[in-house]
Design an enzyme around this catalytic site. Structure first.
Site, PDB file in Angstrom:
ATOM      1  N   GLU A  61      56.759  60.696  54.322  1.00 50.59           N
ATOM      2  CA  GLU A  61      58.133  60.384  54.740  1.00 50.59           C
ATOM      3  C   GLU A  61      58.258  60.392  56.254  1.00 50.59           C
ATOM      4  O   GLU A  61      58.910  59.523  56.841  1.00 50.59           O
ATOM      5  CB  GLU A  61      59.115  61.404  54.127  1.00 50.59           C
ATOM      6  CG  GLU A  61      59.234  61.328  52.620  1.00 50.59           C
ATOM      7  CD  GLU A  61      58.283  62.270  51.901  1.00 50.59           C
ATOM      8  OE1 GLU A  61      58.601  62.679  50.777  1.00 50.59           O
ATOM      9  OE2 GLU A  61      57.213  62.612  52.478  1.00 50.59           O
ATOM     10  N   ASP A 209      17.135  63.805  37.331  1.00 53.68           N
ATOM     11  CA  ASP A 209      17.382  62.581  38.110  1.00 53.68           C
ATOM     12  C   ASP A 209      17.242  62.753  39.615  1.00 53.68           C
ATOM     13  O   ASP A 209      17.129  61.756  40.338  1.00 53.68           O
ATOM     14  CB  ASP A 209      18.797  62.054  37.821  1.00 53.68           C
ATOM     15  CG  ASP A 209      19.013  61.708  36.363  1.00 53.68           C
ATOM     16  OD1 ASP A 209      18.012  61.557  35.635  1.00 53.68           O
ATOM     17  OD2 ASP A 209      20.181  61.592  35.945  1.00 53.68           O
TER      18      ASP A 209
END
Length: 368
Positions: A61, A209
């Site tokens: 704002e 991985d």
């Protein structure tokens, strides 16, 4: 007395939709504050726009009103979250809107924070400003779900991301990373990383991985979120890619052995240790999500394997499921997915669908 709240118009919906889209730009960048957006509209033209700044200040704002200047007087402010009502070093956003002379405020959703929770609307209405509240709660939850969850439950908001093959697999044992989706879907996955505060995987995924878990989209490399490893016994290898990049992108290890030699060695490499509670010999997930919220992690993208995904589902901690499905067949030694579009978990509903190249995507959310 304030004027009566007016009904939501087609133009109101359009501007509020635009504000919600604008707010997505700073997801994962605003610290403990939500990525709120504000549009100031006068006579059919946008005269001010703002998003919560990186780091969380200034608020949307404030930025929008500064851009609008005198154009804010008599205008409508479209805000994606109820304007704040609490004082810090600067006045609350609700008072800033009053001082700027805004005539009308259209808000997507109320703020569950006890310091706001209707108080922002009260400041506006007491000043004679017409307020339309909770005009698009579903749209706001799509963008601000992490903040809303953390504010109301004091835990991090969890999204499970899964890529599932045509034969219902998420990978192949002993094969490391298996490409199940195509490049377009993978790019979307990296965009999701950029929009979250943290990525979480289990130690099994890391050992299999050796991932880096960063955002590798061109131009968004600096949006890589912190990486979190569920690692009960601090087994994360010192030579892993995660440890090697801990100085660039933070790495946290949630462990039951925070004082072990292994944990101390990781800490010396820059890895941040989270002392976990034990549940069945593993890190207790409800307590972990609360601990993450306490250190400013509002949103967690869980990418780590079927076991970890299943654990979050069993604990009732998954708020969303980002499900990618492809025509790839994994075949022998496949790792079965914990769910599919044909067999979604109970209590979830499909909120959005998309097609990314040859792959299908759906976002499932927990029913309220």
């Amino acid at each position: 007395m304030p004027p009566s709240d007016q009904g939501l118009t087609t133009a109101d919906r359009r501007y509020l939709d635009a504000a919600l889209r604008l707010g997505r730009r700073h997801l994962g960048r605003t610290g403990t504050n939500p990525s709120v957006a504000t549009l100031i509209v006068r006579d059919g033209a946008v005269v001010g726009r703002g998003i919560t700044a990186p780091g969380g200040r200034p608020h949307a704002e404030t930025i929008a009103l500064e851009e609008a200047g005198h154009g804010a007087r008599g205008a409508t402010a479209y805000v994606t979250l109820e304007p704040c009502a609490h004082h810090g070093r600067t006045p609350p956003c609700a008072e800033a809107l009053v001082s700027a002379g805004v005539a009308r405020v259209v808000a997507a959703i109320s703020d569950p924070d006890d310091r706001v929770a209707g108080k922002g609307y009260a400041i506006l209405r007491d000043a004679g400003i017409a307020v339309l509240a909770d005009c698009d709660a579903a749209g706001a939850r799509d963008v601000l779900g992490a903040y809303l969850t953390r504010s109301s439950t004091k835990r991090a908001h969890v999204t499970l991301k899964l890529a599932v093959s045509a034969d219902g697999m998420i990978g192949r044992r002993g094969a490391g990373q298996v490409a199940i989706t195509g490049p377009v879907a993978r790019a979307q996955s990296h965009l999701m990383r950029a929009e979250h505060d943290a990525i979480l995987v289990g130690i099994g995924t890391v050992l299999e991985d050796n991932p880096e878990l960063t955002c590798r989209l061109e131009g968004l490399e600096d949006r890589s979120p912190r990486r979190i490893v569920l690692d009960s016994h601090a087994r994360l290898p010192l030579r892993s890619r995660l440890v090697g990049t801990a100085g660039r992108v933070p790495v946290h290890v949630a462990t039951l052995d925070p004082q072990s030699d292994r944990a101390r060695a990781l800490a010396e490499k820059g890895v941040r240790i989270i002392a976990g509670e034990s549940h069945g010999g593993a890190v207790a997930l409800p307590e972990l999500t609360e601990d993450l919220a306490a250190i400013g992690v509002a949103s967690v993208l869980v990418e780590g394997g079927a076991t970890v995904a299943d654990a979050f589902l069993r604990e009732g901690l998954a708020d969303r499921i980002a499900l990618f499905e492809s025509d790839v067949v994994v075949g022998k030694d496949g790792i079965a997915a914990p769910l599919s579009s044909k067999h979604p978990p109970n209590g979830f509903a499909i909120r959005r669908r998309a097609v990314y190249g040859p792959d299908r995507f759906m976002l499932l959310e927990r029913d309220d």
